[in-house]
Design a protein around this motif. Structure first.
Motif, PDB file in Angstrom:
ATOM      1  N   ALA A 137       0.842  -1.192   0.000  1.00 13.52           N
ATOM      2  CA  ALA A 137       0.000   0.000   0.000  1.00 13.52           C
ATOM      3  C   ALA A 137       0.878   1.242   0.000  1.00 13.52           C
ATOM      4  O   ALA A 137       0.829   2.080   0.904  1.00 13.52           O
ATOM      5  CB  ALA A 137      -0.919  -0.019   1.212  1.00 13.52           C
ATOM      6  N   VAL A 138       1.716   1.350  -1.044  1.00 17.15           N
ATOM      7  CA  VAL A 138       2.717   2.415  -1.158  1.00 17.15           C
ATOM      8  C   VAL A 138       2.803   2.836  -2.625  1.00 17.15           C
ATOM      9  O   VAL A 138       2.783   1.992  -3.521  1.00 17.15           O
ATOM     10  CB  VAL A 138       4.110   1.910  -0.705  1.00 17.15           C
ATOM     11  N   ASP A 139       2.885   4.146  -2.878  1.00 17.34           N
ATOM     12  CA  ASP A 139       3.049   4.658  -4.243  1.00 17.34           C
ATOM     13  C   ASP A 139       4.522   4.929  -4.515  1.00 17.34           C
ATOM     14  O   ASP A 139       5.157   5.717  -3.811  1.00 17.34           O
ATOM     15  CB  ASP A 139       2.251   5.953  -4.433  1.00 17.34           C
ATOM     16  N   ILE A 140       5.066   4.287  -5.553  1.00 19.32           N
ATOM     17  CA  ILE A 140       6.473   4.449  -5.931  1.00 19.32           C
ATOM     18  C   ILE A 140       6.559   4.475  -7.454  1.00 19.32           C
ATOM     19  O   ILE A 140       5.784   3.810  -8.143  1.00 19.32           O
ATOM     20  CB  ILE A 140       7.341   3.290  -5.376  1.00 19.32           C
ATOM     21  N   THR A 141       7.505   5.233  -7.994  1.00 15.11           N
ATOM     22  CA  THR A 141       7.672   5.281  -9.445  1.00 15.11           C
ATOM     23  C   THR A 141       8.382   4.026  -9.951  1.00 15.11           C
ATOM     24  O   THR A 141       9.090   3.347  -9.207  1.00 15.11           O
ATOM     25  CB  THR A 141       8.504   6.507  -9.868  1.00 15.11           C
ATOM     26  N   VAL A 142       8.204   3.738 -11.223  1.00 12.62           N
ATOM     27  CA  VAL A 142       8.917   2.630 -11.865  1.00 12.62           C
ATOM     28  C   VAL A 142      10.422   2.845 -11.753  1.00 12.62           C
ATOM     29  O   VAL A 142      11.185   1.914 -11.470  1.00 12.62           O
ATOM     30  CB  VAL A 142       8.502   2.497 -13.347  1.00 12.62           C
ATOM     31  N   LYS A 143      10.852   4.075 -11.952  1.00 12.33           N
ATOM     32  CA  LYS A 143      12.284   4.417 -11.878  1.00 12.33           C
ATOM     33  C   LYS A 143      12.872   4.042 -10.524  1.00 12.33           C
ATOM     34  O   LYS A 143      13.935   3.406 -10.441  1.00 12.33           O
ATOM     35  CB  LYS A 143      12.456   5.905 -12.143  1.00 12.33           C
ATOM     36  N   ASP A 144      12.183   4.413  -9.451  1.00 13.19           N
ATOM     37  CA  ASP A 144      12.692   4.120  -8.113  1.00 13.19           C
ATOM     38  C   ASP A 144      12.629   2.628  -7.792  1.00 13.19           C
ATOM     39  O   ASP A 144      13.506   2.098  -7.095  1.00 13.19           O
ATOM     40  CB  ASP A 144      11.906   4.913  -7.068  1.00 13.19           C
ATOM     41  N   MET A 145      11.611   1.950  -8.285  1.00  8.57           N
ATOM     42  CA  MET A 145      11.491   0.513  -8.028  1.00  8.57           C
ATOM     43  C   MET A 145      12.622  -0.257  -8.702  1.00  8.57           C
ATOM     44  O   MET A 145      13.221  -1.163  -8.115  1.00  8.57           O
ATOM     45  CB  MET A 145      10.140  -0.004  -8.513  1.00  8.57           C
ATOM     46  N   VAL A 146      12.941   0.102  -9.931  1.00 12.08           N
ATOM     47  CA  VAL A 146      14.019  -0.583 -10.650  1.00 12.08           C
ATOM     48  C   VAL A 146      15.353  -0.345  -9.960  1.00 12.08           C
ATOM     49  O   VAL A 146      16.159  -1.268  -9.794  1.00 12.08           O
ATOM     50  CB  VAL A 146      14.074  -0.112 -12.121  1.00 12.08           C
TER      51      VAL A 146
END
Length: 529
Positions: free
Chosen positions: A317-326
């Protein structure tokens, strides 16, 4: 000395015919990345001045910007997005025909009106008419007048007659992609696909749009547990009903997470728990470590978006960008060292002099053993868990018939994790091989627009196929040297990662505590549900 005077005069008499057509900013490859780079360079010029102290002009000073993007990989990624989403979108439209409030599901008409009104006010049409001095009622009325317009379809641009308000609703049907690939050892970004067509959809779902990450967050919970509690992928835990009482870990009311399939598996190893994305196990782990320890890890991994200090973050239940996840996942593939993503290789001036070369920004986050243990956990996902269709195994396959390419039949080591959020609003897959980490997100612009069923809306159906198609293309191009090797195993590995085959399934009626059971303490008797 190459032409005679007569030939020169002959050519001079002929008209000049230009065959060069400049590429528009919103056409061609890597359109979203090019826009991201333009904004990046605006900031760069403020921080990097000419020798005389004046500002560089990125349009007229003759700068050459060398990016880290691999043009071949970028093309393969865009092809993979198109191949998969074209078919997935067809399924979405077919499902929408049975929905009177399409593309929205399970929201009231006043809620739909609110979404549409907000979207209407964010359009270019509204801005232009407002600047022309039109009053609000007049502008709103214009959105209900039919007009001819060119709209996006996966089969090419199409002329249609509809009202501007209808066109807004039409576009809200479309599934949007976000995809980034990065070399974990250098931080160099190789692929950046922020959307499907920049002419119609300008929002960048890689660096701009943070979305709920679902179960792709769970590996960070496991990593925290391995580091703080001294656990290993082979340690076991009971998958059973579990509750965190009001007041503990900032919980405002009793929290009892349930597994997506409604089942409990009894005693399972951590490897099996993550492979099957078992919610109760993630909840028990974060109950032991505390949410703040997981948040602390995320900050070290470069994630700066808001993360509430609640145990529910264990389920994503957290919003994160694709960039940060990678970038965060890349830390596991890079032996626990976080490297900030880089999009610039170098910049030269008009004379070819190098005026900027970025320095690699890195920091030690996890020791090698812990990072490798997480890799082994994530390999379990693609071996026998929610990502098993990469191997050509797993149950079911696609829920629809218009997609080909399943099973994929990968045989090399792959670490990865699927993610699906509530109501199938977001589908994720992050896949890793030793020298390339790629994250894919798919979802509608509005969270209230989504697939009805988990079969169609899960990350393994929405996002994983894009990763698979992309990697197939990369492996077919041997010049890219994308690895098929195993992840490097640390010398004198201190954490047990090679688990014995599991034989037991314990009845869920006794699975009601979160006590960790070491392998040597397990009962070897077999149980059945």
């Amino acid at each position: 000395g190459c032409l005679s005077t007569a030939a020169k005069e002959n050519f001079q008499k002929k008209p000049i015919v230009l065959t060069f057509t400049p590429e528009k900013y919103n056409e061609g490859t890597a359109t979203y990345f090019r826009e991201y780079l333009r904004e990046y360079m605006k900031t760069w010029t403020k921080e990097n001045k000419k020798e005389d102290g004046s500002d560089y002009n990125i349009y007229s000073d003759g700068l050459k910007i060398y990016t880290t993007i691999d043009s071949r990989m970028q093309l393969y990624a865009e092809e993979a997005v198109k191949e998969h989403l074209k078919n997935l979108q067809e399924e979405f439209f077919l499902e929408a025909k049975q929905n009177k409030t399409a593309p929205f599901i399970r929201i009231t008409q006043p809620e739909i009106d609110k979404v549409m009104n907000r979207s209407m006010r964010n359009t270019e049409r509204w801005r232009i008419l407002s600047e022309q001095g039109k009053d609000e009622d007049e502008i709103i009325k214009s959105f209900s007048i039919k007009t001819k317009m060119t709209v996006f379809t996966w089969d090419g641009d199409k002329e249609m007659e509809m009202t501007p308000l209808d066109s807004i609703r039409y576009y809200k049907h479309f599934l949007q992609p976000g995809m980034m690939a990065m070399e974990p050892q250098t931080g160099q970004v190789k692929v950046w696909v922020g959307g499907m067509d920049y002419r119609y959809f300008q929002y960048d779902h890689v660096g701009q749009g943070a979305r709920q990450v679902g179960s792709t967050f769970k590996p960070f919970v496991y990593a925290t547990a391995i580091e703080q509690l001294g656990m290993s992928p082979c340690d076991t835990i009971i998958d059973g009903p579990f509750m965190i009482r009001k007041g503990k870990h900032n919980v405002t009311e009793d929290w009892e997470p349930r597994n997506s399939d409604g089942k409990y598996r009894g005693i399972v190893t951590l490897k099996k728990a993550l492979a099957n994305s078992i919610n109760t196990v993630s909840a028990k782990l974060i109950d032991k470590t505390g949410p703040d320890a997981v948040i602390s890890l995320m900050r070290k991994l470069g994630v700066n978006s808001e993360i509430p200090s609640q145990p529910s973050i264990a389920l994503g239940a957290v919003d994160i960008t694709v960039k940060d996840m990678v970038a965060a996942y890349s830390t596991f593939a890079n032996e626990g060292i976080y490297i900030k993503p880089q999009v610039i290789a170098k910049i030269t001036d008009k004379n070819g002099n190098v005026i900027y070369e970025p320095k690699m920004e890195s920091k030690d986050v996890l020791n090698k053993d812990i990072a490798f243990a997480v890799i082994k956990l994530l390999e379990g996902v693609t071996e026998s868990g929610s990502g098993a269709r990469l191997r050509g195994t797993g149950s079911g396959g696609y829920a629809y018939k218009r997609v080909t390419g399943y099973p994929y039949g990968f045989t090399n080591p792959i670490a990865g994790k699927t993610g699906t959020t509530q109501n199938q609003s977001d589908g994720w897959f992050v896949g890793m091989v030793p020298n390339l980490v790629t994250g894919v997100w798919v979802g509608n612009e509005d969270r209230s627009a989504h697939f009805r069923t988990l079969a169609n809306g899960q990350g393994a159906t929405m996002a994983l196929p894009i990763w698979a198609l992309f990697m197939k293309k990369c492996y077919a191009d041997t010049n890219l040297n994308v690895s098929k090797e195993a992840f490097e195993r640390p010398k004198n590995l201190s954490i047990k990662v090679d688990c014995a085959p599991e034989k037991r399934i314990i009845h869920d009626s006794i699975a009601n505590d979160s006590t960790v059971v070491k392998p040597e303490e397990q009962n070897t008797d077999e149980f059945s549900i």
